[in-house]
Design a protein around this motif. Structure first.
Motif, mmCIF file in Angstrom:
data_model
loop_
_atom_site.group_PDB
_atom_site.id
_atom_site.type_symbol
_atom_site.label_atom_id
_atom_site.label_comp_id
_atom_site.label_asym_id
_atom_site.label_seq_id
_atom_site.Cartn_x
_atom_site.Cartn_y
_atom_site.Cartn_z
ATOM 1 N N ASP A 157 0.858 -1.175 0.000
ATOM 2 C CA ASP A 157 0.000 0.000 0.000
ATOM 3 C C ASP A 157 0.902 1.235 0.000
ATOM 4 N N ARG A 158 0.583 2.212 -0.837
ATOM 5 C CA ARG A 158 1.400 3.416 -0.862
ATOM 6 C C ARG A 158 0.638 4.538 -1.550
ATOM 7 N N LEU A 159 1.192 5.751 -1.445
ATOM 8 C CA LEU A 159 0.637 6.903 -2.139
ATOM 9 C C LEU A 159 1.369 7.086 -3.457
ATOM 10 N N ILE A 160 0.645 7.543 -4.482
ATOM 11 C CA ILE A 160 1.256 7.882 -5.760
ATOM 12 C C ILE A 160 0.908 9.314 -6.097
ATOM 13 N N ASP A 161 1.739 9.940 -6.907
ATOM 14 C CA ASP A 161 1.541 11.326 -7.288
ATOM 15 C C ASP A 161 0.782 11.415 -8.599
ATOM 16 N N SER A 162 0.342 12.629 -8.952
ATOM 17 C CA SER A 162 -0.266 12.826 -10.255
ATOM 18 C C SER A 162 0.796 12.642 -11.330
ATOM 19 N N GLY A 163 0.359 12.208 -12.505
ATOM 20 C CA GLY A 163 1.300 11.906 -13.575
ATOM 21 C C GLY A 163 1.665 10.441 -13.586
ATOM 22 N N VAL A 164 2.826 10.111 -14.146
ATOM 23 C CA VAL A 164 3.257 8.721 -14.284
ATOM 24 C C VAL A 164 4.157 8.353 -13.107
ATOM 25 N N ASN A 165 3.797 7.283 -12.411
ATOM 26 C CA ASN A 165 4.575 6.759 -11.300
ATOM 27 C C ASN A 165 5.153 5.410 -11.698
ATOM 28 N N THR A 166 6.378 5.157 -11.324
ATOM 29 C CA THR A 166 7.012 3.871 -11.599
ATOM 30 C C THR A 166 7.313 3.175 -10.281
ATOM 31 N N VAL A 167 6.825 1.946 -10.169
ATOM 32 C CA VAL A 167 7.048 1.155 -8.956
ATOM 33 C C VAL A 167 7.672 -0.166 -9.372
ATOM 34 N N ASN A 168 8.785 -0.525 -8.770
ATOM 35 C CA ASN A 168 9.411 -1.813 -9.019
ATOM 36 C C ASN A 168 9.183 -2.721 -7.822
ATOM 37 N N GLN A 169 8.778 -3.937 -8.107
ATOM 38 C CA GLN A 169 8.531 -4.878 -7.022
ATOM 39 C C GLN A 169 9.395 -6.114 -7.205
ATOM 40 N N ASP A 170 10.053 -6.494 -6.113
ATOM 41 C CA ASP A 170 10.908 -7.672 -6.117
ATOM 42 C C ASP A 170 10.043 -8.931 -6.090
ATOM 43 N N VAL A 171 10.166 -9.787 -7.100
ATOM 44 C CA VAL A 171 9.421 -11.043 -7.138
ATOM 45 C C VAL A 171 10.390 -12.208 -7.283
ATOM 46 N N SER A 172 11.587 -12.043 -6.725
ATOM 47 C CA SER A 172 12.596 -13.093 -6.842
ATOM 48 C C SER A 172 12.165 -14.374 -6.148
ATOM 49 N N GLY A 173 11.286 -14.256 -5.162
ATOM 50 C CA GLY A 173 10.836 -15.448 -4.455
ATOM 51 C C GLY A 173 9.752 -16.217 -5.167
ATOM 52 N N LEU A 174 9.227 -15.666 -6.262
ATOM 53 C CA LEU A 174 8.154 -16.342 -6.983
ATOM 54 C C LEU A 174 8.705 -17.410 -7.924
ATOM 55 N N ASN A 175 7.968 -18.494 -8.011
ATOM 56 C CA ASN A 175 8.301 -19.499 -9.005
ATOM 57 C C ASN A 175 7.892 -18.981 -10.388
#
Length: 855
Positions: free
Chosen positions: A815-833
């Motif tokens: 959960d997080r806040l985003i700003d107006s315009g384009v936001n880029t979020v990277n999420q670590d999924v190294s633990g996923l098969n």
């Protein structure tokens, strides 16, 4: 009496037809008999009216009854497979060859708000999340591929008992050809793009839903009557459905177009029987004739043959217990005329299939949580509790077909395997196409003698045994186990694999698609796994039997560095979005905070003022009541520190706006210092509450003593969070509203402790706020997922990740806040098969779903 005797002796054999009614011979006199379209009539008195008017008495079918030829194809066994049964392993357990036709349930239209009378209640588009669930069953779980390999036709069922958007679209646009064309194009494109064999139109929702304002019961429409009342014609939504079907037939000439409809006249009269011209079959839902409402007679559920009058409790001429035979006669047009129909519809017998429920009703118990009617019981649960259930028959049934359990104070009525077999044979004998089964996950194992599906297949001549896939049970590690290590060391893997009708010929463990060779010892398989990173690990156990069927079971566990510490985790922060208050009043602020060691301190910084919250006993919830001084935007910074000094922060904002013209005028505000006797109404945070007993200093919305009465705006279907915040400690009655994660929900029946977004006891009402946002997801690298979010204004974003079975992966949510315009979020999924996953992204209450592939 002769007519009834003929019906029971042979396949729709009727008396000879009287001379055809002839307009040139009018007037007719009392006692004269004529026929029209395979129906005999007797003149009641001097008349020039055509048969069907009140001056004519309907005698009954004659000749072939106008029913047309028999269905000449192979009997259809049409099974519905739902997307929501969490404890049924579709990927490993489901065998499509148990049916001839498969309907995946349910694809739904998109509902935009909770006001049925609004101009934009529904959109000509599909609900994205429901579409993802259907896609997951079809493709991720391999159902479409397996069904095709076995020659089973696959369609998707559109609609169902909660899709009010479908009936709204058909009602609103029944005379709008351009809009119906759009709906037909949407459906046709879906069928073609998903390589389906057809579409099943399941338009229900003819009843009121207390969670959706403007809905009402649409039953009891008059389609002529035994007194000659004028025909009101189909419901507008029924007209729309027929027109839609005609367009679909033109667009999909070689695909299956089918429908599921109510069997008898209360809701059945709403349909247009002209739909049959464009249908491959019409499925009569000839079940729920008992048990599904509070005034239901206690008696057989979905009997094949007519139920003898005066045999069961509550059974009267005005409140009968219907049967499949009654439903068939109504849809073919020779049911006994009743107060709201003159004999039924006119659908050829070859176009009809009828219902076989794989569940029953227990009249010794009410539906749980204050629901309407008797307790619903899946057939497999009846057999589990009563091993003799498959052959336990109702003593009042002269044919010994209908199931009944009367032991231990129970009153359970259901369909037995013998009755199931008789239904498919009846369908063949009487020229119909077959049966619809609701639903496939509720049966016992196919190869057991108690199986409903096995009985149907044997009676239809399809009795070939079906191979059972291996059953895998993990021994170690356990799912979600945390294993602490100072240095990396082997983790012992152990699983059991058995095959009930064969042998397990191969077994392997897999991690990130790398096989780990297992050692066999009887039914057990062992191996060692050496991790090389700390974090989540997913291991799949895969077993193949001697008929080359494979099943898989995965577990997830965590490798944690011994002695290492992580910062506290802050989740479920409320409020968020917009809060409407008629006057400035205390607002409850709370958050859930957890830590792998111990939370040492929590601070709420509200508009730069520090407040120390209290912790709710025996929970991880920290809460405080805060009184705003002005309307406007509020900043909330939550700071949590553990006992080893690690700190986490969560920054959000919410808006407090003044509600004008509200419905709390004259209702005193709640005062924590005041003592309230029972049945006193107060206002708090834009809602009215009434206390059940004496109380002081117990906050409305957070204490069970206060019962939610209404929103101050009287509706709760706008775009603001005016309903009280959901509390795990409060018991909610039917109709009570609560806000959870920026959405407003309404309780369908009594409920306590179940979160609104996951429990079927809660009905979605509306989003609290709206946003104009879009999401793009791309796989940047094998261990990183990039999310690009475009928002028109600052917004709150929740990201949830689900695996291919629909299980929410809690540790990959944020959960997080985003700003107006384009936001880029990277999420670590190294633990996923490696595999297929579904993101559910909520931006200020607008839901986006995206499918990703971890490579």
């Amino acid at each position: 009496m002769l007519f009834c005797a003929l019906l029971t002796q042979a396949q729709y054999n009727f008396p000879a037809c009287s001379p055809a009614w002839d307009v040139s011979q009018v007037p007719y006199t009392q006692g004269q008999e004529v026929s029209v379209n395979g129906i005999n009539y007797r003149c009641k008195y001097y008349t020039s009216d055509a048969p069907g008017a009140g001056s004519w008495q309907l005698i009954g079918p004659c000749g072939d009854g106008g029913l047309g030829p028999d269905y000449s194809g192979k009997q259809r066994i049409i099974g519905y497979l739902p997307t929501w049964v969490a404890d049924y392993d579709i990927k490993n357990k489901f065998k499509p060859e148990v049916v001839t036709n498969l309907n995946i349930s349910f694809l739904m239209f998109k509902q935009n708000n909770n006001d049925y009378n609004s101009t934009d209640f529904a959109s000509i588009s599909f609900d994205e999340f429901q579409a993802r669930k259907v896609d997951s069953v079809l493709n991720d779980l391999g159902v479409l591929q397996k069904a095709r390999a076995k020659g089973v036709k696959v369609a998707v069922a559109l609609g169902g008992a909660t899709d009010y958007a479908f009936i709204w679209l058909m009602d609103k646009y029944h005379n709008d050809d351009a809009k119906l064309e759009q709906v037909a194009t949407l459906i046709a494109n879906y069928v073609i793009q998903n390589n389906l064999d057809g579409i099943d139109l399941d338009m229900e929702c003819w009843w009121a839903d207390p969670a959706i304002s403007g809905t009402s019961d649409q039953g009891g429409r008059v389609r002529g009557s035994k007194w000659g009342d004028s025909d009101q014609g189909p419901h507008p939504a029924g007209i729309g459905l027929t027109k839609l079907s005609k367009k679909l037939r033109a667009k999909l000439p070689n695909k299956l177009i089918t429908a599921a409809v109510f069997g008898t006249s209360w809701y059945g009269n709403n349909y247009d029987d002209g739909i049959a011209d464009y249908m491959d079959w019409i499925g009569l839902m000839s079940y729920d004739f008992t048990g599904s409402w509070d005034k239901s007679p206690e008696g057989p559920h979905s009997s094949l043959y007519k139920v003898e009058q005066g045999t069961y409790t509550g059974q009267t001429a005005d409140n009968p217990i219907y049967s499949a035979q009654d439903a068939l006669e109504y849809w073919m047009g020779f049911a006994p005329p009743a107060w709201n129909h003159s004999g039924g519809f006119k659908v050829p017998k070859s176009k009809l299939v009828f219902g076989l429920p794989v569940y029953g009703y227990d009249f010794s118990e009410k539906k749980p949580n204050g629901g309407n009617g008797a307790k619903f019981v899946p057939y497999k649960d009846i057999v589990k509790d009563f091993p003799n259930a498959a052959t336990s028959y109702d003593a009042k049934d002269p044919k010994k077909l209908r199931g009944f359990i009367g032991e231990n104070g129970k009153k359970i009525y259901y369909n037995t395997p013998k009755l199931a077999g008789e239904k498919i044979k009846y369908s063949k004998q009487y020229g119909h196409q077959g049966l619809i089964l609701w639903e496939l996950t509720q049966d016992t194992d196919y190869n057991e003698s108690s199986s409903i599906l096995k009985a149907v297949n044997v009676a239809a001549g399809n009795g070939t045994p079906i191979n059972s896939t291996p059953v895998i049970t993990w021994e170690t590690p356990t799912n979600n186990q945390i294993i602490e290590m100072t240095t990396f060391a082997n983790v012992a893997l152990k699983a059991k694999a058995t095959d009930s009708d064969g042998t397990v010929t191969s077994f392997v463990f897999k991690h990130n698609n790398t096989e780990i060779v297992a050692t066999k010892n009887g039914d057990y398989y062992t191996a060692n796994f050496l991790p090389n990173t700390f974090g989540q690990v997913i291991i799949i156990a895969s077993a193949t039997d001697n008929k080359n069927d494979t099943s898989e079971q995965l577990i997830s566990f965590t490798i944690k560095e011994k002695g290492a510490n992580t910062a506290p985790v802050i989740t479920q922060v409320v409020p968020q979005g917009t809060i409407e208050l008629p006057v400035l009043a205390p607002i409850n602020i709370k958050a859930t905070i957890t830590d792998d060691v111990q939370v040492n301190s929590v601070e709420f910084i509200i508009n730069n003022v520090s407040v120390t919250p209290t912790i709710v006993a025996n929970t991880n919830v920290y809460t405080t009541d805060w009184l705003p001084q002005t309307f406007g935007t509020v900043t909330l910074n939550i700071v949590a520190k553990d006992n080893q000094g690690l700190v986490s922060e969560e920054l959000i904002s919410f808006t407090v706006v003044e509600k004008t013209g509200g419905g709390c005028e004259g209702i005193p505000q709640w005062d924590s210092t005041q003592t309230y006797s029972s049945a006193t109404e107060v206002s708090y945070q834009g809602a009215v509450y009434r206390n059940k007993w004496w109380t002081q200093n117990e906050t409305p919305g957070s204490s069970d003593v206060w019962q939610f009465v209404r929103d101050c705006n009287g509706g709760g279907n706008g775009s603001t969070c005016t309903a009280p915040l959901w509390s795990v400690s409060i018991a909610y009655n039917a109709g009570d509203k609560a806000t959870y994660q920026n959405k407003i929900y309404s309780a369908k029946w009594w409920i306590k402790g179940e979160t609104p977004d996951t429990s079927s006891a809660w009905g979605y009402l509306s989003d609290c706020t709206t946003s104009n946002s879009s999401v793009i997801i791309s796989t940047v690298a094998k261990d990183q997922i990039e999310l690009k979010i475009k928002a028109s204004e600052p917004a709150t974003m929740t990201v949830e990740l689900y695996d291919f079975s629909g299980k929410k992966l809690q540790n990959l949510s944020l959960d997080r806040l985003i700003d107006s315009g384009v936001n880029t979020v990277n999420q670590d999924v190294s633990g996923l098969n490696k595999g297929i996953y579904i993101y559910k992204i909520i931006i200020d209450n607008k839901v986006h779903t995206k499918k990703i592939i971890k490579i």
